[in-house]
Write a protein that holds these residues in place. Structure first.
Motif, short mmCIF file in Angstrom:
data_model
loop_
_atom_site.label_atom_id
_atom_site.label_comp_id
_atom_site.label_asym_id
_atom_site.label_seq_id
_atom_site.Cartn_x
_atom_site.Cartn_y
_atom_site.Cartn_z
N PHE A 249 0.82 -1.21 0.00
CA PHE A 249 0.00 0.00 0.00
C PHE A 249 0.86 1.27 0.00
O PHE A 249 0.45 2.29 -0.56
CB PHE A 249 -0.95 -0.01 1.20
CG PHE A 249 -2.10 -0.96 1.03
CD1 PHE A 249 -3.24 -0.57 0.36
CD2 PHE A 249 -2.03 -2.25 1.52
CE1 PHE A 249 -4.31 -1.44 0.18
CE2 PHE A 249 -3.09 -3.14 1.36
CZ PHE A 249 -4.22 -2.74 0.69
N GLY A 250 2.04 1.21 0.62
CA GLY A 250 2.93 2.36 0.56
C GLY A 250 3.42 2.63 -0.85
O GLY A 250 3.44 3.78 -1.31
N SER A 251 3.82 1.57 -1.55
CA SER A 251 4.28 1.72 -2.93
C SER A 251 3.15 2.19 -3.85
O SER A 251 3.35 3.05 -4.72
CB SER A 251 4.84 0.39 -3.44
OG SER A 251 5.90 -0.06 -2.63
N ALA A 252 1.95 1.62 -3.66
CA ALA A 252 0.81 2.02 -4.48
C ALA A 252 0.48 3.49 -4.27
O ALA A 252 0.21 4.23 -5.22
CB ALA A 252 -0.40 1.15 -4.17
N SER A 253 0.51 3.93 -3.02
CA SER A 253 0.23 5.34 -2.71
C SER A 253 1.26 6.24 -3.35
O SER A 253 0.92 7.30 -3.91
CB SER A 253 0.21 5.56 -1.19
OG SER A 253 -0.76 4.76 -0.57
N LEU A 254 2.52 5.84 -3.30
CA LEU A 254 3.59 6.65 -3.88
C LEU A 254 3.41 6.78 -5.40
O LEU A 254 3.56 7.88 -5.95
CB LEU A 254 4.94 6.01 -3.56
CG LEU A 254 6.18 6.74 -4.10
CD1 LEU A 254 6.28 8.14 -3.48
CD2 LEU A 254 7.45 5.93 -3.80
#
Length: 319
Positions: free
Chosen positions: A197-202
């Motif tokens: 989810f961190g990578s997707a948000s970025l």
């Protein structure tokens, strides 16, 4: 003694009524959202333009994963409400399917965001980059990546000595927390979820910034860029709401400590609908209401039957 027995009977009856009411609320909400997603998926497979356009292909797989996620979540909720205790293998299958469909959504949202970024920032190369073949490869990669992640979690979980248990039946209701029997499983799942989810948000935020910068350029279609910005913001909101579903159990434990039992049961069903159903229905709402092509087909499906019925009535009156 009679008074105590009567009091226990009243409490049991009240608990049953509350469970029936809460499960009815979530079941009705689930059926409504499943119907909305089903109509959208049928629409996306009904026309050739949808089957051969990359963003609609991505939308179909997003809705497919979200629909499966809603259905499995409702099954787990009903099992919890009526205190149905499964075996470890049965619970494991349900939880792994939940993890699989839950991980698909952010990956597809990333692909949809990159598609909008290329469409606005590199319009001349959009047709050569965002092809049906490349989109199919991206979708296949998302499903494969999620499957191997679930397979890794299963391989970690089977290290638990199940043969030493007296029975494979679980001591409590089935949930993601109850099926994690080894600390390493919890650490792996937490780390993977944070990374995903961190990578997707970025990626979505970077896509939004790129589109916002391109919108100021004189060579960019301003209206298209503004629509892409709104779509990316909605994708980020959808991703944020999906992350909130991971906080569902933590929120429930807090509510159980600060509220009465009846209030807790009622809040549980409300939070379940907000945390699990609303994020999985946003794709239909975002594109069904905002996309002119989809909205035209949906209007055709919903309005034509009534027009046909009116025509038949008029013909009957005339005759």
């Amino acid at each position: 003694m009679l008074r105590q027995a009567s009091s226990r009977s009243n409490v049991t009856r009240l608990g049953l009524v509350e469970r029936v009411l809460s499960s009815s609320v979530t079941s009705v909400a689930c059926l409504v959202f499943l119907f909305i997603n089903a109509v959208m998926m049928f629409t996306l497979r009904s026309k050739r333009v949808f089957r051969e356009t990359s963003r609609y292909i991505l939308l179909f797989h997003l809705l497919l994963a979200d629909t499966l996620q809603m259905a499995i979540s409702q099954v787990l909720y009903l099992m919890h409400a009526y205190r149905i205790i499964p075996t470890y293998p049965q619970c494991g299958v349900l939880v792994m399917l939940t993890n699989l469909t839950n991980d698909i959504s952010p990956l597809v949202l990333v692909a949809m965001s990159l598609e909008r970024y290329v469409a606005v920032c590199h319009p001349l190369r959009h047709a050569s980059i965002i092809t049906v073949r490349n989109t199919g490869a991206a979708v296949l990669s998302a499903w494969t990546f999620s499957f191997f992640q679930v397979l890794t979690l299963v391989l970690i979980m089977v290290q638990f000595p199940f043969d030493e248990l007296e029975s494979l039946r679980m001591p409590e209701q089935c949930s993601s927390a109850s099926i994690i029997l080894l600390p390493v499983s919890d650490h792996y799942r937490t780390g993977y979820t944070a990374f995903l989810f961190g990578s997707a948000s970025l990626v979505i935020v970077c896509s939004y910034i790129g589109v916002a910068v391109a919108a100021r350029s004189a060579s960019t279609d301003g209206e298209s860029a503004r629509k892409a910005q709104k779509t990316l913001l909605l994708h980020l909101l959808q991703l944020g709401l999906t992350v909130l579903s991971a906080l569902y159990n933590t929120t429930l434990m807090f509510m159980a400590r600060v509220t009465s039992w009846v209030t807790f049961i009622r809040m549980q069903s409300f939070m379940f609908v907000c945390f699990f159903f609303m994020p999985r229905c946003m794709g239909s709402l975002i594109y069904g209401l905002r996309d002119q092509t989809i909205r035209a087909v949906l209007t055709h499906y919903f309005c034509c039957p009534s027009k046909v019925a009116v025509a038949h009535v008029k013909a009957g009156i005339a005759s």
